[in-house]
Each structure stands twice: as C-alpha cells, then as structure tokens.
Design a protein around this motif. Structure first.
Motif, PDB file in Angstrom:
ATOM      1  N   VAL A  46     -21.700 -26.767  32.172  1.00  0.00           N
ATOM      2  CA  VAL A  46     -20.977 -27.833  31.492  1.00  0.00           C
ATOM      3  C   VAL A  46     -19.468 -27.689  31.666  1.00  0.00           C
ATOM      4  CG1 VAL A  46     -20.412 -28.822  29.244  1.00  0.00           C
ATOM      5  CG2 VAL A  46     -22.782 -28.301  29.808  1.00  0.00           C
ATOM      6  N   GLU A  47     -18.932 -26.509  31.442  1.00  0.00           N
ATOM      7  CA  GLU A  47     -17.492 -26.297  31.514  1.00  0.00           C
ATOM      8  C   GLU A  47     -16.932 -26.647  32.883  1.00  0.00           C
ATOM      9  OE1 GLU A  47     -14.268 -22.644  31.001  1.00  0.00           O
ATOM     10  OE2 GLU A  47     -16.219 -22.534  30.028  1.00  0.00           O
ATOM     11  N   ASP A  48     -17.718 -26.418  33.931  1.00  0.00           N
ATOM     12  CA  ASP A  48     -17.247 -26.690  35.290  1.00  0.00           C
ATOM     13  C   ASP A  48     -17.550 -28.114  35.744  1.00  0.00           C
ATOM     14  OD1 ASP A  48     -16.394 -24.053  35.526  1.00  0.00           O
ATOM     15  OD2 ASP A  48     -18.384 -23.380  36.179  1.00  0.00           O
ATOM     16  N   SER A  49     -18.190 -28.911  34.894  1.00  0.00           N
ATOM     17  CA  SER A  49     -18.651 -30.226  35.320  1.00  0.00           C
ATOM     18  C   SER A  49     -17.975 -31.390  34.618  1.00  0.00           C
ATOM     19  CB  SER A  49     -20.167 -30.327  35.099  1.00  0.00           C
ATOM     20  OG  SER A  49     -20.842 -29.303  35.812  1.00  0.00           O
ATOM     21  N   ILE A  50     -17.042 -31.084  33.718  1.00  0.00           N
ATOM     22  CA  ILE A  50     -16.315 -32.147  33.033  1.00  0.00           C
ATOM     23  C   ILE A  50     -14.809 -31.937  33.167  1.00  0.00           C
ATOM     24  CG2 ILE A  50     -18.151 -32.460  31.323  1.00  0.00           C
ATOM     25  CD1 ILE A  50     -16.272 -31.062  29.284  1.00  0.00           C
ATOM     26  N   VAL A  51     -14.089 -32.998  32.913  1.00  0.00           N
ATOM     27  CA  VAL A  51     -12.642 -32.916  32.730  1.00  0.00           C
ATOM     28  C   VAL A  51     -12.338 -33.520  31.368  1.00  0.00           C
ATOM     29  CG1 VAL A  51     -11.936 -32.901  35.145  1.00  0.00           C
ATOM     30  CG2 VAL A  51     -12.388 -35.091  34.015  1.00  0.00           C
ATOM     31  N   VAL A  52     -11.250 -33.106  30.761  1.00  0.00           N
ATOM     32  CA  VAL A  52     -10.867 -33.633  29.452  1.00  0.00           C
ATOM     33  C   VAL A  52      -9.501 -34.291  29.549  1.00  0.00           C
ATOM     34  CG1 VAL A  52     -12.264 -31.980  28.170  1.00  0.00           C
ATOM     35  CG2 VAL A  52      -9.910 -31.394  28.746  1.00  0.00           C
ATOM     36  N   LEU A  53      -9.287 -35.274  28.697  1.00  0.00           N
ATOM     37  CA  LEU A  53      -8.035 -36.014  28.727  1.00  0.00           C
ATOM     38  C   LEU A  53      -7.121 -35.515  27.615  1.00  0.00           C
ATOM     39  CD1 LEU A  53      -7.438 -39.683  29.474  1.00  0.00           C
ATOM     40  CD2 LEU A  53      -6.426 -38.744  27.411  1.00  0.00           C
ATOM     41  N   MET A  54      -5.881 -35.217  27.992  1.00  0.00           N
ATOM     42  CA  MET A  54      -4.881 -34.783  27.032  1.00  0.00           C
ATOM     43  C   MET A  54      -3.650 -35.667  27.182  1.00  0.00           C
ATOM     44  SD  MET A  54      -5.263 -30.626  27.218  1.00  0.00           S
ATOM     45  CE  MET A  54      -4.690 -30.402  25.520  1.00  0.00           C
ATOM     46  N   ILE A  55      -2.792 -35.644  26.174  1.00  0.00           N
ATOM     47  CA  ILE A  55      -1.592 -36.471  26.215  1.00  0.00           C
ATOM     48  C   ILE A  55      -0.354 -35.612  25.986  1.00  0.00           C
ATOM     49  CG2 ILE A  55      -2.727 -38.608  25.543  1.00  0.00           C
ATOM     50  CD1 ILE A  55      -1.807 -38.113  22.685  1.00  0.00           C
ATOM     51  N   SER A  56       0.738 -36.077  26.542  1.00  0.00           N
ATOM     52  CA  SER A  56       2.013 -35.368  26.407  1.00  0.00           C
ATOM     53  C   SER A  56       2.822 -35.958  25.268  1.00  0.00           C
ATOM     54  CB  SER A  56       2.802 -35.470  27.706  1.00  0.00           C
ATOM     55  OG  SER A  56       3.150 -36.828  27.955  1.00  0.00           O
ATOM     56  N   SER A  57       3.850 -35.243  24.876  1.00  0.00           N
ATOM     57  CA  SER A  57       4.825 -35.714  23.902  1.00  0.00           C
ATOM     58  C   SER A  57       6.212 -35.587  24.519  1.00  0.00           C
ATOM     59  CB  SER A  57       4.756 -34.889  22.616  1.00  0.00           C
ATOM     60  OG  SER A  57       3.465 -34.977  22.034  1.00  0.00           O
ATOM     61  N   PRO A  58       7.168 -36.403  24.099  1.00  0.00           N
ATOM     62  CA  PRO A  58       8.512 -36.331  24.689  1.00  0.00           C
ATOM     63  C   PRO A  58       9.112 -34.934  24.575  1.00  0.00           C
ATOM     64  CG  PRO A  58       8.287 -38.310  23.356  1.00  0.00           C
ATOM     65  CD  PRO A  58       7.054 -37.491  23.106  1.00  0.00           C
ATOM     66  N   ASN A  59       9.700 -34.482  25.667  1.00  0.00           N
ATOM     67  CA  ASN A  59      10.414 -33.197  25.710  1.00  0.00           C
ATOM     68  C   ASN A  59       9.515 -31.990  25.438  1.00  0.00           C
ATOM     69  OD1 ASN A  59      12.918 -34.633  26.077  1.00  0.00           O
ATOM     70  ND2 ASN A  59      12.948 -35.006  23.862  1.00  0.00           N
ATOM     71  N   ARG A  60       8.231 -32.120  25.739  1.00  0.00           N
ATOM     72  CA  ARG A  60       7.300 -31.002  25.564  1.00  0.00           C
ATOM     73  C   ARG A  60       6.532 -30.784  26.866  1.00  0.00           C
ATOM     74  NH1 ARG A  60       6.535 -29.019  20.050  1.00  0.00           N
ATOM     75  NH2 ARG A  60       5.058 -27.691  21.179  1.00  0.00           N
ATOM     76  N   LYS A  61       6.216 -29.529  27.176  1.00  0.00           N
ATOM     77  CA  LYS A  61       5.409 -29.211  28.354  1.00  0.00           C
ATOM     78  C   LYS A  61       3.948 -29.026  28.000  1.00  0.00           C
ATOM     79  CE  LYS A  61       9.118 -27.008  31.020  1.00  0.00           C
ATOM     80  NZ  LYS A  61       9.559 -25.786  31.730  1.00  0.00           N
ATOM     81  N   ASP A  62       3.678 -28.676  26.740  1.00  0.00           N
ATOM     82  CA  ASP A  62       2.293 -28.496  26.337  1.00  0.00           C
ATOM     83  C   ASP A  62       1.673 -29.851  26.010  1.00  0.00           C
ATOM     84  OD1 ASP A  62       3.757 -28.966  24.062  1.00  0.00           O
ATOM     85  OD2 ASP A  62       3.346 -27.030  23.128  1.00  0.00           O
ATOM     86  N   LEU A  63       0.358 -29.865  25.814  1.00  0.00           N
ATOM     87  CA  LEU A  63      -0.373 -31.112  25.625  1.00  0.00           C
ATOM     88  C   LEU A  63      -1.228 -31.055  24.365  1.00  0.00           C
ATOM     89  CD1 LEU A  63      -1.604 -31.643  29.308  1.00  0.00           C
ATOM     90  CD2 LEU A  63       0.428 -32.623  28.228  1.00  0.00           C
ATOM     91  N   VAL A  64      -1.655 -32.234  23.914  1.00  0.00           N
ATOM     92  CA  VAL A  64      -2.512 -32.323  22.736  1.00  0.00           C
ATOM     93  C   VAL A  64      -3.629 -33.326  23.007  1.00  0.00           C
ATOM     94  CG1 VAL A  64      -0.690 -31.740  21.099  1.00  0.00           C
ATOM     95  CG2 VAL A  64      -1.057 -34.140  21.718  1.00  0.00           C
ATOM     96  N   PHE A  65      -4.613 -33.338  22.110  1.00  0.00           N
ATOM     97  CA  PHE A  65      -5.648 -34.364  22.126  1.00  0.00           C
ATOM     98  C   PHE A  65      -5.223 -35.491  21.183  1.00  0.00           C
ATOM     99  CE2 PHE A  65      -8.210 -30.476  23.091  1.00  0.00           C
ATOM    100  CZ  PHE A  65      -8.559 -30.843  24.382  1.00  0.00           C
ATOM    101  N   PRO A  66      -5.679 -36.723  21.443  1.00  0.00           N
ATOM    102  CA  PRO A  66      -5.278 -37.853  20.592  1.00  0.00           C
ATOM    103  C   PRO A  66      -5.718 -37.641  19.143  1.00  0.00           C
ATOM    104  CG  PRO A  66      -6.315 -38.633  22.618  1.00  0.00           C
ATOM    105  CD  PRO A  66      -6.538 -37.158  22.564  1.00  0.00           C
ATOM    106  N   LYS A  67      -4.823 -37.920  18.212  1.00  0.00           N
ATOM    107  CA  LYS A  67      -5.146 -37.809  16.786  1.00  0.00           C
ATOM    108  C   LYS A  67      -4.100 -38.574  15.991  1.00  0.00           C
ATOM    109  CE  LYS A  67      -2.555 -33.522  15.905  1.00  0.00           C
ATOM    110  NZ  LYS A  67      -1.550 -34.150  15.038  1.00  0.00           N
ATOM    111  N   GLY A  68      -4.441 -38.897  14.750  1.00  0.00           N
ATOM    112  CA  GLY A  68      -3.492 -39.585  13.896  1.00  0.00           C
ATOM    113  C   GLY A  68      -4.081 -39.856  12.534  1.00  0.00           C
ATOM    114  N   GLY A  69      -3.318 -40.483  11.663  1.00  0.00           N
ATOM    115  CA  GLY A  69      -3.701 -40.670  10.275  1.00  0.00           C
ATOM    116  C   GLY A  69      -4.944 -41.516  10.083  1.00  0.00           C
TER     117      GLY A  69
END
Length: 214
Positions: A46-69
């Motif tokens: 499974v780990e080698d057979s999928i890709v996941v989508l992440m999003i960036s934030s301004p002025n950041r190099k790391d990424l997060v998953f979509p979330k909000g209130g």
C-alpha cells in the motif's frame, strides 16, 4: 477539469468549540499510482502504491494536509470535504472511519497562551476523484502530490505523520472482510456540537496528542 466558483468561508461566527478547543476537520487525500488497483494489493504494497496530496503555505517549505474549522451548519464530514475543496481544489470520497482526533496549537497561539487557541482536529482519509484547475484559496495554498516517504519528511506537524500512518493502516485493512464502505457524499450522521455543549470525547491536555479513533 473545471474552475470552481466557490468562495471560502470567512470569520468564526459559526465556529464550533468543545471544552475550550476549536473544532477542526481535515483529511489525508490520496490516490493510487497509475495502473494500481488498491483493492488488489497486499498490505505491504500500500505505501508504495499511493501518492498523497499536501498543500503549501506562504513562506513555508514544509507542507500540511487540508484542514479547517468545523462549523455549526455542517457535519464533520461536510467540513472535511469543504476544506479540501477550498484549500486544495479537490473533490472525492471521504471514508466514514475516522483516522483519529488530535489536539494541536499553532506557534502564534503558543505565545498568546489563550485557552481558546487549541484545536481539536478530526481527520479522515479521502480518495481524490477530481482535481479542479483553480480554487478559492489557490493564492495561499499550492498543492503537491508526493510519495508517502516524502510526505513523512515534509509534514509540518508530528501529529499529521500519525494521521498519515493511520491512513495507511486503514487502507491496508480495506481488503479484509467486513470493512466499512466509503462515502461518496456527506450521508453520515454526526452530532454537531454547539459552543456550550459538552462532548463525551476525551479531553486533550498535551499537544500534539492522538486522543481517540472511532
């Protein structure tokens, strides 16, 4: 692909709170690599057979998953789907089984020490079925498909790595008999908590911390 006309919700007039925590909904978006049929995989693949989508934030190099209130006029599933659409321009299937509930605190809120600065994050796995060519928060969040290994390295928060690991475990279990079916839409019933309503969910005192899975 299409252009989405949806505008992001703003303000916190409808925001839900529980035990002093702001309630948040999000997801780990995933899709199979070309030529892969997830239902036919062995667990170790499974780990080698999928890709996941992440999003960036301004002025950041790391990424997060979509979330909000999570707001008063929607279920937690609807909130997770809405945030994925607003922040990443994606639609798809939210799986009913919750990956877990984590408590987090932003760096700015750690400085303020406000009792309402904590977030209680409800996370789900989401099978991506549509990617829009533009979305409401595109100026602030760029999306990026990455391998599971890359995602583990790029995650901004340790608890998001835990959520990703829970997502892998969930997908591995999908080949077992009797597993829950996924949801093509917000058809589930989830109690909507008002700001004055107490929940039976365990209270969180440490950040970040996996509180529970349902």
């Amino acid at each position: 692909m299409e252009t989405v006309a949806l505008e992001s919700r703003t303000g916190r007039e409808r925001q839900l709170y529980e035990d002093g925590c702001r309630l948040v909904a999000g997801c780990v978006p995933y899709k199979a690599k070309p030529g892969v049929v997830l239902s036919q995989l062995k667990k170790k693949k499974v780990e080698d057979s999928i890709v996941v989508l992440m999003i960036s934030s301004p002025n950041r190099k790391d990424l997060v998953f979509p979330k909000g209130g999570w707001e008063k006029d929607e279920t937690v599933y609807e909130a997770a789907k809405r945030e994925a659409l607003e922040e990443a321009g994606i639609r798809g299937t939210i799986h009913e089984k919750k990956l877990g509930i984590w408590e987090s605190r932003s760096k700015s809120s750690e400085i303020s020490r406000s009792p309402l600065s904590k977030c209680r994050c409800h996370f789900f796995a989401m099978k991506v079925e549509e990617e829009l060519d533009s979305w409401s928060e595109q100026p602030y969040h760029k999306r990026r498909w990455v391998s599971v290994e890359e995602a583990m390295e790029l995650c901004r928060y340790p608890w998001m790595r835990e959520a990703l690991q829970k997502c892998l475990e969930f997908l591995e279990g999908q080949n077992s008999p009797g597993q829950e079916q996924s949801l093509s839409g917000p058809k589930c019933s989830e109690n909507i908590l008002s700001s004055s309503t107490k929940s039976s969910s365990p209270s969180c005192s440490t950040s970040p911390l996996l509180c529970t899975s349902s």
